[in-house]
Scaffold this motif. Structure first.
Motif, mmCIF file in Angstrom:
data_model
loop_
_atom_site.group_PDB
_atom_site.id
_atom_site.type_symbol
_atom_site.label_atom_id
_atom_site.label_comp_id
_atom_site.label_asym_id
_atom_site.label_seq_id
_atom_site.Cartn_x
_atom_site.Cartn_y
_atom_site.Cartn_z
ATOM 1 N N TRP A 1 -12.052 -58.207 -25.149
ATOM 2 C CA TRP A 1 -11.097 -57.467 -24.352
ATOM 3 C C TRP A 1 -9.732 -57.610 -25.007
ATOM 4 O O TRP A 1 -9.375 -58.678 -25.516
ATOM 5 N N CYS A 2 -8.980 -56.533 -24.994
ATOM 6 C CA CYS A 2 -7.691 -56.510 -25.678
ATOM 7 C C CYS A 2 -6.633 -55.881 -24.789
ATOM 8 O O CYS A 2 -6.927 -54.997 -23.965
ATOM 9 N N THR A 3 -5.397 -56.326 -24.974
ATOM 10 C CA THR A 3 -4.257 -55.588 -24.448
ATOM 11 C C THR A 3 -3.841 -54.581 -25.521
ATOM 12 O O THR A 3 -3.761 -54.933 -26.705
ATOM 13 N N VAL A 4 -3.607 -53.334 -25.127
ATOM 14 C CA VAL A 4 -3.339 -52.266 -26.083
ATOM 15 C C VAL A 4 -2.150 -51.441 -25.604
ATOM 16 O O VAL A 4 -2.025 -51.152 -24.406
ATOM 17 N N TYR A 5 -1.297 -51.065 -26.547
ATOM 18 C CA TYR A 5 -0.193 -50.162 -26.242
ATOM 19 C C TYR A 5 0.260 -49.477 -27.528
ATOM 20 O O TYR A 5 -0.019 -49.965 -28.633
ATOM 21 N N PRO A 6 0.950 -48.343 -27.428
ATOM 22 C CA PRO A 6 1.413 -47.658 -28.651
ATOM 23 C C PRO A 6 2.367 -48.532 -29.449
ATOM 24 O O PRO A 6 3.256 -49.177 -28.882
ATOM 25 N N SER A 7 2.191 -48.551 -30.757
ATOM 26 C CA SER A 7 3.032 -49.401 -31.610
ATOM 27 C C SER A 7 4.507 -49.043 -31.518
ATOM 28 O O SER A 7 5.376 -49.910 -31.708
ATOM 29 N N SER A 8 4.793 -47.785 -31.237
ATOM 30 C CA SER A 8 6.184 -47.342 -31.161
ATOM 31 C C SER A 8 6.850 -47.716 -29.845
ATOM 32 O O SER A 8 8.062 -47.543 -29.690
ATOM 33 N N LYS A 9 6.081 -48.241 -28.923
ATOM 34 C CA LYS A 9 6.603 -48.568 -27.590
ATOM 35 C C LYS A 9 7.442 -49.844 -27.651
ATOM 36 O O LYS A 9 7.036 -50.847 -28.258
ATOM 37 N N HIS A 10 8.599 -49.804 -27.019
ATOM 38 C CA HIS A 10 9.438 -50.998 -26.912
ATOM 39 C C HIS A 10 9.100 -51.715 -25.615
ATOM 40 O O HIS A 10 9.355 -51.185 -24.526
ATOM 41 N N PRO A 11 8.508 -52.910 -25.670
ATOM 42 C CA PRO A 11 8.076 -53.580 -24.443
ATOM 43 C C PRO A 11 9.235 -53.861 -23.497
ATOM 44 O O PRO A 11 10.311 -54.289 -23.923
ATOM 45 N N THR A 12 9.003 -53.603 -22.220
ATOM 46 C CA THR A 12 9.976 -53.990 -21.208
ATOM 47 C C THR A 12 9.924 -55.508 -21.054
ATOM 48 O O THR A 12 8.956 -56.155 -21.475
ATOM 49 N N PRO A 13 10.942 -56.122 -20.450
ATOM 50 C CA PRO A 13 10.891 -57.572 -20.226
ATOM 51 C C PRO A 13 9.655 -58.014 -19.443
ATOM 52 O O PRO A 13 9.072 -59.060 -19.742
ATOM 53 N N VAL A 14 9.255 -57.225 -18.434
ATOM 54 C CA VAL A 14 8.071 -57.585 -17.651
ATOM 55 C C VAL A 14 6.819 -57.496 -18.513
ATOM 56 O O VAL A 14 5.955 -58.388 -18.484
ATOM 57 N N MET A 15 6.709 -56.424 -19.264
ATOM 58 C CA MET A 15 5.564 -56.252 -20.165
ATOM 59 C C MET A 15 5.498 -57.383 -21.184
ATOM 60 O O MET A 15 4.427 -57.951 -21.448
ATOM 61 N N GLN A 16 6.631 -57.749 -21.771
ATOM 62 C CA GLN A 16 6.670 -58.830 -22.761
ATOM 63 C C GLN A 16 6.308 -60.164 -22.127
ATOM 64 O O GLN A 16 5.594 -60.977 -22.734
ATOM 65 N N ALA A 17 6.769 -60.378 -20.900
ATOM 66 C CA ALA A 17 6.432 -61.625 -20.208
ATOM 67 C C ALA A 17 4.924 -61.724 -19.981
ATOM 68 O O ALA A 17 4.332 -62.799 -20.120
ATOM 69 N N PHE A 18 4.294 -60.599 -19.649
ATOM 70 C CA PHE A 18 2.845 -60.601 -19.433
ATOM 71 C C PHE A 18 2.102 -60.880 -20.742
ATOM 72 O O PHE A 18 1.165 -61.686 -20.779
ATOM 73 N N LEU A 19 2.517 -60.223 -21.818
ATOM 74 C CA LEU A 19 1.887 -60.459 -23.115
ATOM 75 C C LEU A 19 2.033 -61.925 -23.536
ATOM 76 O O LEU A 19 1.088 -62.540 -24.034
ATOM 77 N N ASP A 20 3.231 -62.471 -23.335
ATOM 78 C CA ASP A 20 3.461 -63.873 -23.696
ATOM 79 C C ASP A 20 2.595 -64.802 -22.851
ATOM 80 O O ASP A 20 2.067 -65.809 -23.349
ATOM 81 N N TYR A 21 2.448 -64.464 -21.548
ATOM 82 C CA TYR A 21 1.629 -65.294 -20.669
ATOM 83 C C TYR A 21 0.177 -65.295 -21.133
ATOM 84 O O TYR A 21 -0.461 -66.351 -21.227
ATOM 85 N N VAL A 22 -0.362 -64.106 -21.424
ATOM 86 C CA VAL A 22 -1.757 -64.015 -21.875
ATOM 87 C C VAL A 22 -1.940 -64.779 -23.186
ATOM 88 O O VAL A 22 -2.894 -65.559 -23.345
ATOM 89 N N ARG A 23 -1.005 -64.593 -24.112
ATOM 90 C CA ARG A 23 -1.106 -65.244 -25.422
ATOM 91 C C ARG A 23 -1.092 -66.770 -25.293
ATOM 92 O O ARG A 23 -1.811 -67.475 -26.013
ATOM 93 N N SER A 24 -0.296 -67.287 -24.390
ATOM 94 C CA SER A 24 -0.165 -68.739 -24.258
ATOM 95 C C SER A 24 -1.281 -69.364 -23.434
ATOM 96 O O SER A 24 -1.391 -70.596 -23.368
ATOM 97 N N ASN A 25 -2.137 -68.530 -22.819
ATOM 98 C CA ASN A 25 -3.221 -69.073 -21.993
ATOM 99 C C ASN A 25 -4.607 -68.703 -22.516
ATOM 100 O O ASN A 25 -5.589 -68.750 -21.768
#
Length: 317
Positions: free
Chosen positions: A278-302
């Motif tokens: 399972w993967c998190t996926v988004y367009p490469s050109s997309k600039h992550p919002t702070p909430v989106m980045q926080a979620f990605l960081d949370y998943v990565r660290s767990n």
């Protein structure tokens, strides 16, 4: 005749754009009015003012059905961008004050819907001021939503082969060979995959991620795939197996309750479980919002704890 840009800026309002977006999403003036706390005549008046400013209709009725015009579709592209930028601005202002607050828009393919609650449990404990909107879609819809940039993140298994996408694997999707608990196949010695596949295989529709994974594996192993029946969801397939209609290859997590209750059983076959991520996926050109980045960081660290939390209490075959 449409107004000039300066006239548009004088005549357009965020309220009009909000009303337009809601009518577009709800496909109805009355449902939009209910959601916005307005009367239907007030919604109609806002849309009329918007159309006067644009010099073109954005909606039209054919019979009793509401349709979006070509001008309305173009406007929606701009409106979606405007409101996304405003949401990002709000989040970034909150971040400057040391807070992560806002909405996280997720879409998950049907096989991943069992995983998302485990991701959100810890994340929302850490960021209680975040709200989440989750849509469950099939793989074709997920790919379409990626192309249209309609979500912050898509959670899916088989990621489209494209350099324009950023993806992060975070958990194995274990697909297991499943039979009803009283199926005679459980007691066959040295059972191999082909006889299992020939025992009344229930399978998803073409294009499904689960089916694509099984087709790819069978092609590599030079096994034939002759399904008995196509069903439109993993839940339908699971109940088909329970009803004695056949056998299936399903995500282990989707049958966890039935495995615990010993209503279904997993066969130990050569090559199984099939493993995808399972993967998190988004367009490469997309600039992550702070909430989106926080979620990605949370998943990565767990990553290390997710597998134990999700699969730890599912019984082995």
């Amino acid at each position: 005749m449409p107004y000039s840009l300066s006239q548009l800026l004088n005549r357009l309002s965020f309220r009009q754009l909000q009303v337009f977006r809601t009518v577009y999403q709800r496909h109805s003036y009355s449902r939009a009015a209910e959601e916005l706390g307005l009367t239907q005549p007030a919604v109609s008046a806002q849309i009329r003012q918007l159309e006067q400013a644009l010099g073109q209709p954005v909606f039209e009725y054919v019979g009793k059905q509401l349709y979006v015009t070509a001008a309305g579709e173009q406007l929606m592209l701009v409106v979606r961008s405007i409101f996304t930028d405003l949401e990002r601005l709000q989040m970034e202002l909150d971040e400057l004050q040391g807070q992560v607050r806002g909405e996280l828009r997720l879409a998950a393919v049907s096989t991943a819907q069992y995983v998302v609650p485990y991701l959100l449990e810890g994340f929302l404990k850490e960021y209680p001021q975040v709200s989440v909107r989750l849509r469950v879609v099939n793989r074709a819809q997920a790919t379409e939503r990626l192309q249209e940039n309609r979500d912050d993140l898509i959670i899916m298994g088989m990621v489209p082969d494209s350099r324009s996408l950023s993806s992060m694997p975070f958990l194995d999707n274990e697909m297991v060979a499943v039979v009803r608990a009283d199926d005679p196949l459980r007691y066959q010695q040295s059972l191999t995959p082909q006889p299992f596949l020939d025992s009344g295989l229930l399978i998803r529709e073409p294009g499904s991620g689960t089916r694509l994974a099984l087709e790819d594996w069978c092609a590599r192993k030079r096994l034939s795939l002759n399904p008995k029946m196509e069903l439109g969801s993993n839940a339908a397939i699971k109940h088909g197996v329970l009803a004695g209609l056949g056998v299936a290859v399903l995500p282990k997590l989707s049958v966890s309750a039935e495995l615990r209750l010993r209503e279904l059983a997993v066969l130990q076959l050569d090559g199984f479980p099939l493993r995808r991520s399972w993967c998190t996926v988004y367009p490469s050109s997309k600039h992550p919002t702070p909430v989106m980045q926080a979620f990605l960081d949370y998943v990565r660290s767990n990553l290390n704890s997710l597998h134990t939390r999700i699969y730890g209490d599912i019984p082995d075959p």
